[in-house]
Design a protein around this motif. Structure first.
Motif, PDB file in Angstrom:
ATOM      1  N   ILE A 149     -13.300  26.431  -6.953  1.00  0.00           N
ATOM      2  CA  ILE A 149     -12.150  26.948  -6.200  1.00  0.00           C
ATOM      3  C   ILE A 149     -10.846  26.790  -6.977  1.00  0.00           C
ATOM      4  O   ILE A 149     -10.052  27.738  -7.055  1.00  0.00           O
ATOM      5  CB  ILE A 149     -12.063  26.262  -4.818  1.00  0.00           C
ATOM      6  CG1 ILE A 149     -13.278  26.644  -3.979  1.00  0.00           C
ATOM      7  CG2 ILE A 149     -10.767  26.629  -4.106  1.00  0.00           C
ATOM      8  CD1 ILE A 149     -13.439  25.866  -2.700  1.00  0.00           C
ATOM      9  N   MET A 150     -10.613  25.624  -7.560  1.00  0.00           N
ATOM     10  CA  MET A 150      -9.358  25.382  -8.269  1.00  0.00           C
ATOM     11  C   MET A 150      -9.140  26.343  -9.449  1.00  0.00           C
ATOM     12  O   MET A 150      -8.051  26.916  -9.568  1.00  0.00           O
ATOM     13  CB  MET A 150      -9.282  23.928  -8.723  1.00  0.00           C
ATOM     14  CG  MET A 150      -7.949  23.519  -9.251  1.00  0.00           C
ATOM     15  SD  MET A 150      -7.956  21.707  -9.472  1.00  0.00           S
ATOM     16  CE  MET A 150      -6.532  21.508 -10.471  1.00  0.00           C
ATOM     17  N   PRO A 151     -10.122  26.565 -10.329  1.00  0.00           N
ATOM     18  CA  PRO A 151      -9.898  27.521 -11.420  1.00  0.00           C
ATOM     19  C   PRO A 151      -9.642  28.951 -10.926  1.00  0.00           C
ATOM     20  O   PRO A 151      -8.802  29.662 -11.484  1.00  0.00           O
ATOM     21  CB  PRO A 151     -11.188  27.454 -12.238  1.00  0.00           C
ATOM     22  CG  PRO A 151     -11.778  26.136 -11.915  1.00  0.00           C
ATOM     23  CD  PRO A 151     -11.390  25.856 -10.494  1.00  0.00           C
ATOM     24  N   ILE A 152     -10.338  29.353  -9.872  1.00  0.00           N
ATOM     25  CA  ILE A 152     -10.109  30.690  -9.322  1.00  0.00           C
ATOM     26  C   ILE A 152      -8.698  30.786  -8.755  1.00  0.00           C
ATOM     27  O   ILE A 152      -7.972  31.751  -8.995  1.00  0.00           O
ATOM     28  CB  ILE A 152     -11.179  31.031  -8.257  1.00  0.00           C
ATOM     29  CG1 ILE A 152     -12.548  31.191  -8.926  1.00  0.00           C
ATOM     30  CG2 ILE A 152     -10.789  32.285  -7.481  1.00  0.00           C
ATOM     31  CD1 ILE A 152     -13.706  31.316  -7.943  1.00  0.00           C
ATOM     32  N   TRP A 153      -8.305  29.774  -7.999  1.00  0.00           N
ATOM     33  CA  TRP A 153      -6.971  29.729  -7.385  1.00  0.00           C
ATOM     34  C   TRP A 153      -5.896  29.770  -8.467  1.00  0.00           C
ATOM     35  O   TRP A 153      -4.939  30.544  -8.375  1.00  0.00           O
ATOM     36  CB  TRP A 153      -6.876  28.467  -6.553  1.00  0.00           C
ATOM     37  CG  TRP A 153      -5.658  28.270  -5.709  1.00  0.00           C
ATOM     38  CD1 TRP A 153      -4.456  28.929  -5.774  1.00  0.00           C
ATOM     39  CD2 TRP A 153      -5.507  27.324  -4.663  1.00  0.00           C
ATOM     40  NE1 TRP A 153      -3.590  28.440  -4.831  1.00  0.00           N
ATOM     41  CE2 TRP A 153      -4.208  27.452  -4.130  1.00  0.00           C
ATOM     42  CE3 TRP A 153      -6.348  26.355  -4.130  1.00  0.00           C
ATOM     43  CZ2 TRP A 153      -3.734  26.658  -3.089  1.00  0.00           C
ATOM     44  CZ3 TRP A 153      -5.866  25.569  -3.091  1.00  0.00           C
ATOM     45  CH2 TRP A 153      -4.583  25.722  -2.579  1.00  0.00           C
ATOM     46  N   LEU A 154      -6.049  28.946  -9.488  1.00  0.00           N
ATOM     47  CA  LEU A 154      -5.066  28.945 -10.586  1.00  0.00           C
ATOM     48  C   LEU A 154      -5.026  30.305 -11.289  1.00  0.00           C
ATOM     49  O   LEU A 154      -3.951  30.787 -11.654  1.00  0.00           O
ATOM     50  CB  LEU A 154      -5.384  27.838 -11.589  1.00  0.00           C
ATOM     51  CG  LEU A 154      -5.042  26.422 -11.149  1.00  0.00           C
ATOM     52  CD1 LEU A 154      -5.645  25.404 -12.109  1.00  0.00           C
ATOM     53  CD2 LEU A 154      -3.539  26.232 -11.028  1.00  0.00           C
ATOM     54  N   GLY A 155      -6.197  30.909 -11.479  1.00  0.00           N
ATOM     55  CA  GLY A 155      -6.245  32.226 -12.120  1.00  0.00           C
ATOM     56  C   GLY A 155      -5.528  33.285 -11.306  1.00  0.00           C
ATOM     57  O   GLY A 155      -4.825  34.144 -11.858  1.00  0.00           O
ATOM     58  N   LEU A 156      -5.673  33.239 -10.000  1.00  0.00           N
ATOM     59  CA  LEU A 156      -4.991  34.193  -9.123  1.00  0.00           C
ATOM     60  C   LEU A 156      -3.479  34.028  -9.179  1.00  0.00           C
ATOM     61  O   LEU A 156      -2.737  34.996  -8.996  1.00  0.00           O
ATOM     62  CB  LEU A 156      -5.481  34.043  -7.679  1.00  0.00           C
ATOM     63  CG  LEU A 156      -6.922  34.471  -7.416  1.00  0.00           C
ATOM     64  CD1 LEU A 156      -7.340  34.106  -5.987  1.00  0.00           C
ATOM     65  CD2 LEU A 156      -7.095  35.964  -7.664  1.00  0.00           C
ATOM     66  N   LEU A 157      -3.031  32.808  -9.417  1.00  0.00           N
ATOM     67  CA  LEU A 157      -1.593  32.533  -9.497  1.00  0.00           C
ATOM     68  C   LEU A 157      -1.043  32.706 -10.910  1.00  0.00           C
ATOM     69  O   LEU A 157       0.146  32.506 -11.135  1.00  0.00           O
ATOM     70  CB  LEU A 157      -1.295  31.111  -9.013  1.00  0.00           C
ATOM     71  CG  LEU A 157      -1.585  30.818  -7.554  1.00  0.00           C
ATOM     72  CD1 LEU A 157      -1.346  29.346  -7.245  1.00  0.00           C
ATOM     73  CD2 LEU A 157      -0.719  31.694  -6.653  1.00  0.00           C
ATOM     74  N   GLY A 158      -1.910  33.048 -11.855  1.00  0.00           N
ATOM     75  CA  GLY A 158      -1.463  33.188 -13.240  1.00  0.00           C
ATOM     76  C   GLY A 158      -1.300  31.856 -13.943  1.00  0.00           C
ATOM     77  O   GLY A 158      -0.592  31.750 -14.937  1.00  0.00           O
ATOM     78  N   GLY A 159      -1.969  30.833 -13.429  1.00  0.00           N
ATOM     79  CA  GLY A 159      -1.878  29.494 -14.006  1.00  0.00           C
ATOM     80  C   GLY A 159      -2.747  29.350 -15.238  1.00  0.00           C
ATOM     81  O   GLY A 159      -3.324  30.335 -15.734  1.00  0.00           O
TER      82      GLY A 159
END
Length: 168
Positions: free
Chosen positions: A119-129
């Motif tokens: 979840i965390m890598p997907i979430w960061l990817g969606l935010l451009g992190g």
């Protein structure tokens, strides 16, 4: 306390089907576990809190935001742990300290793989992190920090639960 069960935890001893959610114990044990795990993260890889955890909420680079988010996550996951233990189907997990400890470590492994690894890598990817790597992204240090969280949660929860009555 019963000597044959390794020490019964709280209300489970009197009525295993009461299903009382001791949210206070979950929140406090989760907070304590998050503090200990957060110190370990800070010692081993401080940028995890500054970049990845703070980045989940758009505050990439802020150590304070990373710590606050980490502590909030720890409390929320402690609440969920206490809620799961309050389910009458899982009463046996809270009837001795070692079962609670094992349940907390297993729970922490699930958090490491599902939460931090997927979840965390997907979430960061969606935010451009920051890109973390292939899914599930679970490093030995990330795994260890979560197991440490589980150990502290599993040790602290029965102690706190015994001293803090659930809200009635």
């Amino acid at each position: 306390m019963s000597s044959d069960s390794g020490g019964l935890v709280g209300a489970v001893a009197s009525n295993p089907f009461a299903g009382e959610w001791n949210w206070r114990a979950g929140a406090l044990a989760g907070f304590l576990a998050a503090v200990v795990a957060g110190v370990a993260v800070s010692v081993v890889r401080l940028e995890t809190l500054r970049l990845a955890v703070a980045g989940l909420y758009g505050f990439e680079g802020s150590l304070l935001a990373g710590w606050v988010a980490h502590l909030v996550h720890g409390v929320v996951f402690g609440l969920v742990f206490a809620w799961v233990l309050s389910d009458p189907g899982f009463y046996h997990l809270a009837d001795s300290w070692w079962k609670t400890l094992l349940a907390a470590v297993a729970y922490a492994v699930v958090l490491a793989v599902a939460g931090a690894g997927i979840i965390m890598p997907i979430w960061l990817g969606l935010l451009g992190g920051p890109a973390l790597g292939p899914l599930p992204y679970v490093t030995w240090s990330l795994f260890g920090w979560h197991v440490l969280y589980g150990v502290v949660l599993g040790v602290a929860y029965p102690v706190v639960e015994h001293r803090v009555a659930p809200d009635r």
